[in-house]
Scaffold this active site. Structure first.
Site, PDB file in Angstrom:
ATOM      1  N   GLU A  84       0.781  -7.274  -0.509  1.00 34.88           N
ATOM      2  CA  GLU A  84       0.313  -8.232   0.483  1.00 34.88           C
ATOM      3  C   GLU A  84      -1.138  -8.569   0.132  1.00 34.88           C
ATOM      4  O   GLU A  84      -2.015  -7.715   0.203  1.00 34.88           O
ATOM      5  CB  GLU A  84       0.423  -7.604   1.882  1.00 34.88           C
ATOM      6  CG  GLU A  84       0.060  -8.536   3.001  1.00 34.88           C
ATOM      7  CD  GLU A  84       0.119  -7.841   4.375  1.00 34.88           C
ATOM      8  OE1 GLU A  84       0.859  -6.841   4.518  1.00 34.88           O
ATOM      9  OE2 GLU A  84      -0.582  -8.301   5.290  1.00 34.88           O
ATOM     10  N   ASP A 108      -8.147  -7.992  12.586  1.00 27.55           N
ATOM     11  CA  ASP A 108      -8.483  -6.871  11.719  1.00 27.55           C
ATOM     12  C   ASP A 108      -9.492  -5.914  12.348  1.00 27.55           C
ATOM     13  O   ASP A 108     -10.429  -6.326  13.015  1.00 27.55           O
ATOM     14  CB  ASP A 108      -9.028  -7.375  10.380  1.00 27.55           C
ATOM     15  CG  ASP A 108      -7.905  -7.918   9.513  1.00 27.55           C
ATOM     16  OD1 ASP A 108      -6.920  -7.176   9.313  1.00 27.55           O
ATOM     17  OD2 ASP A 108      -7.989  -9.070   9.071  1.00 27.55           O
TER      18      ASP A 108
END
Lengths: 400, 280
Positions: free
Chosen positions: B67, B78
């Protein structure tokens, strides 16, 4: 304009993690029901009258208007609200909705601290736990507002990620919300973010324009030729504009922060220097580079120092219903001092951008013109900045 | 340039679906009776060149799918580890163009690459141009953490036109209706967030992950990969009991940051062993 998708023309929408969609759907449903529930409407109205101090008055300012080409100038005095700005209108509405949803904790982002103070105030009033995210740069610039929020019982978290300013505080608030969405409502402070925030926050501020339109008709017997308001995220502007949208003779003029000048690259003029994009959940105009990375904004006014703008403003800009102009730091500070000296009113530096706009528009339209200006906040919080800008104090008098 | 999706009018029978390399890897893992290991790293951390070498090394050490993260100025999904890494990448001058170089290198090494990106970066390049560039670099598709299918009209069309997978997220908060909408728009696999929160390592992955996977399987036959919070062999083995893929990000980023490519390879081998412990 699709109400269903929360779109204003091509702008708005919901560009957020899937995890937040159920909370946004719940919020949308609850606020729609509340808007037609006499109990909710009555409680908010009671708070407006007995806590905020609504209706806010209008003030005609002839000595200031002499510097606006002789046009008549009327101020809508949101600066006289409890907590010192229009922000309280939205915060009380959202805090009541949070209680309706059974949430016990509210979070907010803040730049200069005005929205954080308003949220901490509503949380104290309604018995909600409150956490405010603020960029670490801003906590240093606005230390008194940090103390104010703590006095009101809120926890203030200094955000040290990224540029450590308002946009990073929004990111951190969204991260908190994803993790705690069951117990927590995110009291977003302006007309940006995912649907239903832009529409809902506008609706809570719509009272500004509803009152002002009736007050101006009552005083002058006609509608203003132009309504002016500063635009950061754009909540006070949407609040005062909305009631005038269907009055075609009324020009709607938003004033963005031109910072050191649009050509300097150091500004927050999204409609002069920005392009279409997505930031913080909404499709709108954004300051961004060729890759789509957000460019940091700049303004002497922390409340306008934001790289994105409410999606409804983007729609009004593209359709031409509203016009947007950039006002430089210097122009805003001159208007700030002028209102202080001619009318005995110390405005917020944010609102001073609208005053500078009125000086220019008044000169363009001449003495027959009638201008309504949103004085969205008071300038107590800006005395430090102004003292330094104008060199009002000697070093020995304690200004760092 | 061959379209992989045909109009219903031209082919009344369901068209033969050509699986992407990533989907083929997931099918092969399922046939082996194990979960796949999906490893995340952002382009440009610590430098563009090292990040690309690290992604290829991770594939060789046992990650089934890579990824590829695109650094963004406002990464609201995040946690701190990936925020710091992507800030470093942006400060080092990493550009969106570098992502396609990384995808090309991974594909050339024989591994499957998906790109994880925030939506504004795709919009800015142009959705169709981004899709075309990704397809020509050999990428499998996009993972889009801040794009829901409701807003994805342009991407649905571009991914069809360029034969790319599209991976939307589901979360513990997803209602049955939202699960159906999200999975109905997915191709390749479904990304199930294990917890309500952002990326980052956690002590335990928690039972919410198993519940969300079960709910997802109720509405789709697509492989379901679980992300957020997995950092070690035991957690990987635990998630591999019920998921088709185990997605690891922050722990690998930390390993690369602290111990370079050797540490990254060592952790990858541990995790690869973990996903093989729970044979089904």
């Amino acid at each position: 304009m699709s109400e269903q998708l929360g779109r204003f023309g091509e702008f708005g929408g919901r560009y957020v993690p899937e995890a937040l969609i159920p909370a946004l759907e719940q919020l949308d449903e609850v606020r729609r029901k509340a808007a037609v529930d006499p109990e909710f409407v009555g409680e908010l109205d009671r708070l407006h009258r007995t806590y905020t101090g609504r209706p806010s008055i209008i003030t005609e300012v002839p000595r200031f208007a002499a510097h606006c080409g002789g046009a008549r100038v009327i101020l809508k005095r949101e600066d006289l609200n409890h907590t010192g700005s229009h922000k309280i209108n939205n915060v009380l509405g959202q805090a009541l909705l949070a209680k309706r949803m059974g949430k016990t904790r509210v979070i907010a982002e803040t730049g200069a601290g005005q929205h954080g103070v308003a949220t901490a105030t509503a949380a104290a009033l309604l018995g909600l736990e409150c956490v405010v995210y603020m960029g670490a740069v801003d906590t240093r610039r606005q230390a008194l507002n940090v103390a104010r929020m703590r006095l009101l019982g809120a926890e203030v978290v200094a955000v040290t990620n990224g540029s450590q300013t308002l946009k990073d505080a929004v990111n951190e608030a969204l991260r908190d919300w994803v993790a705690n969405v069951d117990s927590t409502h995110y009291v977003l402070g302006t007309v940006t973010g995912p649907h239903p925030f832009p529409e809902m926050v506008r609706d809570f501020h719509r009272i500004i324009g509803v009152e002002a339109r009736a007050q101006v008709l009552d005083l002058v017997g006609r509608l203003p030729d132009a309504v002016l308001a500063c635009v950061g995220g754009g909540s006070n502007a949407m609040g005062i504009f909305h009631r005038f949208l269907l009055d075609p003779s009324v020009r709607l003029i938003g004033l963005e922060a031109g910072g050191e000048g649009v050509h300097s690259g150091r500004h927050a003029a999204r409609f002069s220097g920005g392009t279409r994009g997505v930031l913080h959940g909404a499709a709108t105009y954004v300051l961004q580079d060729d890759d789509g990375q957000t460019i940091e904004s700049h303004s002497v006014s922390a409340g306008l120092d934001y790289p994105s703008v409410g999606p409804e403003h983007a729609h009004l800009f593209e359709t031409g219903r509203a016009e947007y102009r950039a006002v430089t730091d210097d122009e805003a500070m001159q208007a700030f001092r002028l209102l202080c000296r001619t009318e005995g009113i110390i405005p917020a530096i944010e609102s001073s951008h609208a005053l500078a706009g009125a000086m220019a528009v008044g000169r363009e339209l001449g003495p027959e013109a009638l201008l309504l200006v949103s004085l969205s906040g008071r300038g107590d919080k800006d005395v430090h900045t102004a003292a330094r800008w104008f060199g009002l104090l000697d070093d020995a008098e304690g200004m760092p | 340039m061959t379209p992989t999706v045909h109009s219903a009018a031209a082919t009344p029978a369901a068209p033969a679906v050509r699986l992407s390399p990533g989907a083929q890897v997931l099918a092969a893992c399922r046939a082996e009776g194990r979960a796949a290991l999906v490893g995340y790293l952002p382009v440009g951390f610590p430098t563009v060149q090292t990040s690309i070498e690290a992604m290829v090394a991770m594939a060789r050490a046992g990650a089934d799918i890579i990824e590829v993260g695109v650094p963004y100025s406002d990464p609201l999904m995040d946690g701190p580890v990936i925020q710091r890494a992507t800030e470093t990448a942006l400060e080092g001058g990493t550009r969106v163009d570098d992502v396609f170089e990384a995808v090309h290198a991974i594909s050339a090494a024989g591994a499957a690459a998906y790109v994880m990106t925030y939506w504004n970066l795709v919009l800015r390049r142009g959705v169709d141009r981004f899709a075309a560039d990704l397809a020509s670099a050999g990428g499998c598709g996009l993972i889009t953490p801040d794009l829901i299918p409701d807003e994805a009209g342009e991407w649905l069309a571009a991914s069809d036109a360029h034969g790319l997978d599209r991976v939307f997220l589901v979360a513990p908060s997803s209602t049955p209706e939202r699960l159906a909408i999200a999975t109905g728009a997915c191709r390749g696999f479904v990304y199930a967030a294990s917890t309500m929160g952002v990326t980052g390592t956690r002590e335990t992955v928690g039972s919410a992950a198993e519940t969300v996977v079960a709910g997802t399987r109720g509405v789709t036959d697509l492989p379901v990969c679980v992300g957020l919070g997995v950092s070690n062999r035991a957690q990987a083995a635990d998630v591999a009991r019920f998921a088709d893929g185990v997605i690891v990000g922050s722990a690998l980023v930390s390993a690369l940051g602290e111990g370079g490519i050797p540490a990254l390879e060592a952790l990858t081998r541990e995790l690869a062993a973990g996903v093989r412990e729970s044979r089904r």
